[in-house]
Design a protein around this motif. Sequence first.
Motif, PDB file in Angstrom:
ATOM      1  N   GLU A 110       7.470   6.333 -10.101  1.00  0.00           N
ATOM      2  CA  GLU A 110       7.030   6.091 -11.475  1.00  0.00           C
ATOM      3  C   GLU A 110       7.119   4.607 -11.775  1.00  0.00           C
ATOM      4  N   GLY A 111       6.017   3.963 -11.779  1.00  0.00           N
ATOM      5  CA  GLY A 111       5.983   2.536 -12.098  1.00  0.00           C
ATOM      6  C   GLY A 111       5.880   2.333 -13.595  1.00  0.00           C
ATOM      7  N   ARG A 112       5.696   1.109 -13.948  1.00  0.00           N
ATOM      8  CA  ARG A 112       5.463   0.806 -15.361  1.00  0.00           C
ATOM      9  C   ARG A 112       4.100   1.340 -15.763  1.00  0.00           C
ATOM     10  N   GLU A 113       3.979   1.671 -17.013  1.00  0.00           N
ATOM     11  CA  GLU A 113       2.693   2.145 -17.517  1.00  0.00           C
ATOM     12  C   GLU A 113       1.671   1.030 -17.416  1.00  0.00           C
ATOM     13  N   GLN A 114       0.474   1.389 -17.029  1.00  0.00           N
ATOM     14  CA  GLN A 114      -0.601   0.410 -16.985  1.00  0.00           C
ATOM     15  C   GLN A 114      -1.230   0.295 -18.359  1.00  0.00           C
ATOM     16  N   GLU A 115      -1.545  -0.922 -18.732  1.00  0.00           N
ATOM     17  CA  GLU A 115      -2.150  -1.158 -20.052  1.00  0.00           C
ATOM     18  C   GLU A 115      -3.575  -0.691 -20.054  1.00  0.00           C
ATOM     19  N   LEU A 161       0.816  -1.214   0.000  1.00  0.00           N
ATOM     20  CA  LEU A 161       0.000   0.000   0.000  1.00  0.00           C
ATOM     21  C   LEU A 161       0.854   1.270   0.000  1.00  0.00           C
ATOM     22  N   LEU A 162       1.968   1.265   0.727  1.00  0.00           N
ATOM     23  CA  LEU A 162       2.861   2.425   0.720  1.00  0.00           C
ATOM     24  C   LEU A 162       3.444   2.658  -0.672  1.00  0.00           C
ATOM     25  N   ALA A 163       3.809   1.578  -1.348  1.00  0.00           N
ATOM     26  CA  ALA A 163       4.337   1.708  -2.714  1.00  0.00           C
ATOM     27  C   ALA A 163       3.254   2.224  -3.663  1.00  0.00           C
ATOM     28  N   LEU A 164       2.038   1.692  -3.532  1.00  0.00           N
ATOM     29  CA  LEU A 164       0.948   2.161  -4.372  1.00  0.00           C
ATOM     30  C   LEU A 164       0.638   3.631  -4.100  1.00  0.00           C
ATOM     31  N   ASP A 165       0.697   4.043  -2.825  1.00  0.00           N
ATOM     32  CA  ASP A 165       0.505   5.458  -2.487  1.00  0.00           C
ATOM     33  C   ASP A 165       1.512   6.313  -3.239  1.00  0.00           C
ATOM     34  N   ARG A 206      -1.516   5.151  -7.192  1.00  0.00           N
ATOM     35  CA  ARG A 206      -2.380   4.128  -7.780  1.00  0.00           C
ATOM     36  C   ARG A 206      -3.154   3.387  -6.699  1.00  0.00           C
ATOM     37  N   ASP A 207      -4.274   2.835  -7.106  1.00  0.00           N
ATOM     38  CA  ASP A 207      -5.036   1.897  -6.288  1.00  0.00           C
ATOM     39  C   ASP A 207      -4.978   0.556  -7.003  1.00  0.00           C
ATOM     40  N   VAL A 226      -3.386  -5.776  -3.348  1.00  0.00           N
ATOM     41  CA  VAL A 226      -3.437  -5.702  -1.882  1.00  0.00           C
ATOM     42  C   VAL A 226      -4.057  -6.972  -1.312  1.00  0.00           C
ATOM     43  N   ARG A 227      -5.132  -7.446  -1.936  1.00  0.00           N
ATOM     44  CA  ARG A 227      -5.737  -8.704  -1.485  1.00  0.00           C
ATOM     45  C   ARG A 227      -4.759  -9.861  -1.658  1.00  0.00           C
ATOM     46  N   ALA A 228      -4.059  -9.911  -2.782  1.00  0.00           N
ATOM     47  CA  ALA A 228      -3.097 -10.986  -3.016  1.00  0.00           C
ATOM     48  C   ALA A 228      -1.994 -10.963  -1.964  1.00  0.00           C
ATOM     49  N   ALA A 229      -1.572  -9.771  -1.555  1.00  0.00           N
ATOM     50  CA  ALA A 229      -0.521  -9.644  -0.532  1.00  0.00           C
ATOM     51  C   ALA A 229      -0.973 -10.204   0.807  1.00  0.00           C
ATOM     52  N   SER A 230      -2.277 -10.310   1.033  1.00  0.00           N
ATOM     53  CA  SER A 230      -2.762 -10.867   2.301  1.00  0.00           C
ATOM     54  C   SER A 230      -2.391 -12.343   2.441  1.00  0.00           C
ATOM     55  N   GLY A 231      -2.108 -13.006   1.340  1.00  0.00           N
ATOM     56  CA  GLY A 231      -1.660 -14.392   1.395  1.00  0.00           C
ATOM     57  C   GLY A 231      -0.278 -14.550   2.000  1.00  0.00           C
ATOM     58  N   LEU A 232       0.413 -13.440   2.167  1.00  0.00           N
ATOM     59  CA  LEU A 232       1.758 -13.446   2.738  1.00  0.00           C
ATOM     60  C   LEU A 232       1.762 -13.030   4.210  1.00  0.00           C
ATOM     61  N   CYS A 233       0.591 -12.706   4.746  1.00  0.00           N
ATOM     62  CA  CYS A 233       0.487 -12.228   6.130  1.00  0.00           C
ATOM     63  C   CYS A 233       0.950 -13.275   7.132  1.00  0.00           C
ATOM     64  N   MET A 234       1.537 -12.808   8.205  1.00  0.00           N
ATOM     65  CA  MET A 234       1.950 -13.646   9.336  1.00  0.00           C
ATOM     66  C   MET A 234       2.732 -14.873   8.884  1.00  0.00           C
ATOM     67  N   GLY A 235       3.743 -14.661   8.069  1.00  0.00           N
ATOM     68  CA  GLY A 235       4.583 -15.775   7.635  1.00  0.00           C
ATOM     69  C   GLY A 235       3.816 -16.788   6.817  1.00  0.00           C
ATOM     70  N   MET A 236       2.941 -16.305   5.958  1.00  0.00           N
ATOM     71  CA  MET A 236       2.086 -17.128   5.102  1.00  0.00           C
ATOM     72  C   MET A 236       1.118 -17.971   5.917  1.00  0.00           C
ATOM     73  N   GLY A 237       0.718 -17.419   7.052  1.00  0.00           N
ATOM     74  CA  GLY A 237      -0.355 -18.018   7.820  1.00  0.00           C
ATOM     75  C   GLY A 237       0.021 -18.738   9.087  1.00  0.00           C
TER      76      GLY A 237
END
Length: 151
Positions: free
Chosen positions: A146-151, A25-29, A33-34, A39-50
Amino acid sequence: MLDDSGLRMMELAGKGYCCSQIVVLLALDELGRDNPDLVRAASGLCMGMGGCSGPCGVHTGAALVLGLHAGKGTDMETQDDKLPLMLEELRDWFAEATAPYGGMSCGDILDGECGQPHQSRCGGLLSAVSAQVRRILAEHGLDPAEGREQE
């Protein structure tokens, strides 16, 4: 006293986001970008992958951010040749940063107290990794704003 980034981290933690999501989220800020899917996908990495036995979400979230800037995202894109080196630099830095805790897993950092982030340890790592990711990107000629351009 907390800077704007520290305040934003506390705000996001208070809203229930985990470490990997906060890094993303900090990087997206910074990119202005939103991307709720990321962000939802990153939740799979929470707490050492669960289970706290997996890698720290601060580290995996930071790897996602490097991939966001340098990875392949469409059929027409190619991965930046520097991405493997950037990921290696991140891993080496994170191993050194977490050495005092005995390892890079979530459980090592939390000293076996799985389930609740440790405010000073996790907060310190979150703050430090944000600066480190920015440094790695800049050293490899990529602008964190400046990230990559979004398609």
